[in-house]
Design an enzyme around this catalytic site. Structure first.
Site, PDB file in Angstrom:
ATOM      1  N   ASP A 115     -41.393  44.174   0.525  1.00  0.00           N
ATOM      2  CA  ASP A 115     -41.951  44.558   2.059  1.00  0.00           C
ATOM      3  C   ASP A 115     -42.975  45.492   1.809  1.00  0.00           C
ATOM      4  O   ASP A 115     -42.812  46.366   1.295  1.00  0.00           O
ATOM      5  CB  ASP A 115     -40.020  45.679   2.142  1.00  0.00           C
ATOM      6  CG  ASP A 115     -40.919  45.383   3.708  1.00  0.00           C
ATOM      7  OD1 ASP A 115     -41.047  44.415   4.307  1.00  0.00           O
ATOM      8  OD2 ASP A 115     -39.823  46.458   4.408  1.00  0.00           O
ATOM      9  N   GLY A 116     -43.909  45.621   2.635  1.00  0.00           N
ATOM     10  CA  GLY A 116     -44.334  46.568   2.928  1.00  0.00           C
ATOM     11  C   GLY A 116     -45.929  46.658   2.813  1.00  0.00           C
ATOM     12  O   GLY A 116     -47.153  46.964   3.086  1.00  0.00           O
ATOM     13  N   ASN A 117     -46.211  45.452   2.411  1.00  0.00           N
ATOM     14  CA  ASN A 117     -47.298  44.592   1.643  1.00  0.00           C
ATOM     15  C   ASN A 117     -48.179  44.633   2.570  1.00  0.00           C
ATOM     16  O   ASN A 117     -49.720  44.829   2.265  1.00  0.00           O
ATOM     17  CB  ASN A 117     -47.476  43.699   0.673  1.00  0.00           C
ATOM     18  CG  ASN A 117     -46.707  43.875  -0.364  1.00  0.00           C
ATOM     19  OD1 ASN A 117     -46.957  44.602  -1.301  1.00  0.00           O
ATOM     20  ND2 ASN A 117     -45.607  42.836  -0.926  1.00  0.00           N
ATOM     21  N   GLY A 118     -48.183  44.051   3.660  1.00  0.00           N
ATOM     22  CA  GLY A 118     -49.128  43.988   5.244  1.00  0.00           C
ATOM     23  C   GLY A 118     -49.000  45.338   5.984  1.00  0.00           C
ATOM     24  O   GLY A 118     -50.563  45.621   5.865  1.00  0.00           O
TER      25      GLY A 118
ATOM     26  N   ARG B  21     -54.051  41.807   6.112  1.00  0.00           N
ATOM     27  CA  ARG B  21     -52.400  41.671   5.934  1.00  0.00           C
ATOM     28  C   ARG B  21     -51.887  40.903   4.644  1.00  0.00           C
ATOM     29  O   ARG B  21     -51.922  41.451   4.077  1.00  0.00           O
ATOM     30  CB  ARG B  21     -51.446  41.135   6.968  1.00  0.00           C
ATOM     31  CG  ARG B  21     -51.304  42.496   7.781  1.00  0.00           C
ATOM     32  CD  ARG B  21     -50.489  42.221   9.502  1.00  0.00           C
ATOM     33  NE  ARG B  21     -48.448  41.643   8.806  1.00  0.00           N
ATOM     34  CZ  ARG B  21     -47.830  42.868   8.717  1.00  0.00           C
ATOM     35  NH1 ARG B  21     -48.850  43.537   9.156  1.00  0.00           N
ATOM     36  NH2 ARG B  21     -47.005  41.960   7.999  1.00  0.00           N
TER      37      ARG B  21
ATOM     38  N   HIS C 264     -50.288  41.239   0.752  1.00  0.00           N
ATOM     39  CA  HIS C 264     -50.198  39.871   0.745  1.00  0.00           C
ATOM     40  C   HIS C 264     -49.841  39.524  -1.038  1.00  0.00           C
ATOM     41  O   HIS C 264     -49.676  39.410  -2.218  1.00  0.00           O
ATOM     42  CB  HIS C 264     -49.582  38.483   1.303  1.00  0.00           C
ATOM     43  CG  HIS C 264     -48.653  39.112   2.652  1.00  0.00           C
ATOM     44  ND1 HIS C 264     -47.540  39.705   2.742  1.00  0.00           N
ATOM     45  CD2 HIS C 264     -49.374  38.995   3.527  1.00  0.00           C
ATOM     46  CE1 HIS C 264     -47.359  40.121   4.067  1.00  0.00           C
ATOM     47  NE2 HIS C 264     -48.331  39.305   4.770  1.00  0.00           N
TER      48      HIS C 264
ATOM     49  N   SER D 224     -38.262  36.420   4.093  1.00  0.00           N
ATOM     50  CA  SER D 224     -36.911  36.119   5.055  1.00  0.00           C
ATOM     51  C   SER D 224     -36.474  35.415   6.571  1.00  0.00           C
ATOM     52  O   SER D 224     -38.360  35.283   6.501  1.00  0.00           O
ATOM     53  CB  SER D 224     -36.286  37.711   5.593  1.00  0.00           C
ATOM     54  OG  SER D 224     -36.961  37.995   6.355  1.00  0.00           O
TER      55      SER D 224
ATOM     56  N   GLU E  56     -36.605  35.802   9.334  1.00  0.00           N
ATOM     57  CA  GLU E  56     -37.784  36.481  10.330  1.00  0.00           C
ATOM     58  C   GLU E  56     -38.671  36.267   9.402  1.00  0.00           C
ATOM     59  O   GLU E  56     -39.630  36.612  10.918  1.00  0.00           O
ATOM     60  CB  GLU E  56     -37.653  38.193  10.491  1.00  0.00           C
ATOM     61  CG  GLU E  56     -35.813  38.543  10.951  1.00  0.00           C
ATOM     62  CD  GLU E  56     -35.117  38.369   9.860  1.00  0.00           C
ATOM     63  OE1 GLU E  56     -35.161  38.114   8.380  1.00  0.00           O
ATOM     64  OE2 GLU E  56     -33.525  38.696  10.327  1.00  0.00           O
ATOM     65  N   ASN E  57     -39.371  36.350   8.763  1.00  0.00           N
ATOM     66  CA  ASN E  57     -41.234  36.302   7.966  1.00  0.00           C
ATOM     67  C   ASN E  57     -41.337  34.489   8.882  1.00  0.00           C
ATOM     68  O   ASN E  57     -42.651  34.754   9.070  1.00  0.00           O
ATOM     69  CB  ASN E  57     -40.938  35.539   6.762  1.00  0.00           C
ATOM     70  CG  ASN E  57     -40.777  37.780   6.218  1.00  0.00           C
ATOM     71  OD1 ASN E  57     -40.322  37.476   5.033  1.00  0.00           O
ATOM     72  ND2 ASN E  57     -40.568  38.568   7.095  1.00  0.00           N
TER      73      ASN E  57
ATOM     74  N   ARG F  73     -43.736  35.035  11.957  1.00  0.00           N
ATOM     75  CA  ARG F  73     -45.187  36.011  11.649  1.00  0.00           C
ATOM     76  C   ARG F  73     -45.929  34.735  11.983  1.00  0.00           C
ATOM     77  O   ARG F  73     -45.773  33.882  12.318  1.00  0.00           O
ATOM     78  CB  ARG F  73     -45.735  36.690  10.562  1.00  0.00           C
ATOM     79  CG  ARG F  73     -44.426  37.497   9.848  1.00  0.00           C
ATOM     80  CD  ARG F  73     -44.786  38.105   8.676  1.00  0.00           C
ATOM     81  NE  ARG F  73     -43.870  39.251   8.181  1.00  0.00           N
ATOM     82  CZ  ARG F  73     -43.960  39.807   7.271  1.00  0.00           C
ATOM     83  NH1 ARG F  73     -45.535  39.443   6.575  1.00  0.00           N
ATOM     84  NH2 ARG F  73     -43.258  40.876   7.090  1.00  0.00           N
TER      85      ARG F  73
END
Length: 103
Positions: free
Chosen positions: A19-22, A32, A36, A64, A66-67, A70
């Protein structure tokens, strides 16, 4: 890579939420998708380190539901990264007896 030899005190299973790469990339004024890609390189290093230490199971929570919300281009980059890694390393994973599970 080294033969996997269990190292005393190492866990048998490690799970990592990627998490948090973007956000990492955005803080550095990069797209972003560059974050990744950087995260993919780190994941490869983690896989190799776990193998070298004899860690039996590594879970990478990388995408996830939720992705899917995007931007289409960002999801495409994530899928391309995943598929290219599988293509590049599938023979190696097979030779090492690694199993991939999608959950």
């Amino acid at each position: 890579m080294q033969d996997n030899v269990a190292v005393a005190g190492c866990p048998r299973h490690i799970a990592i939420i990627m998490d948090g790469n973007g956000r990492w990339a955005q803080k550095r004024a990069m797209p972003r998708t560059m974050g990744h890609r950087a995260g993919g390189k780190v994941a490869r290093k983690i896989i190799e380190a776990c193998d070298a230490r004899g860690i039996e199971c590594l879970t990478l929570f990388a995408f996830s539901t939720e992705n899917w919300g995007r931007p289409k281009q960002e999801v495409g980059v994530l899928m391309d990264l995943f598929l290219s890694t599988l293509r590049e390393r599938m023979d190696e994973f097979h030779e090492r007896g690694a199993r991939l599970r999608f959950i």
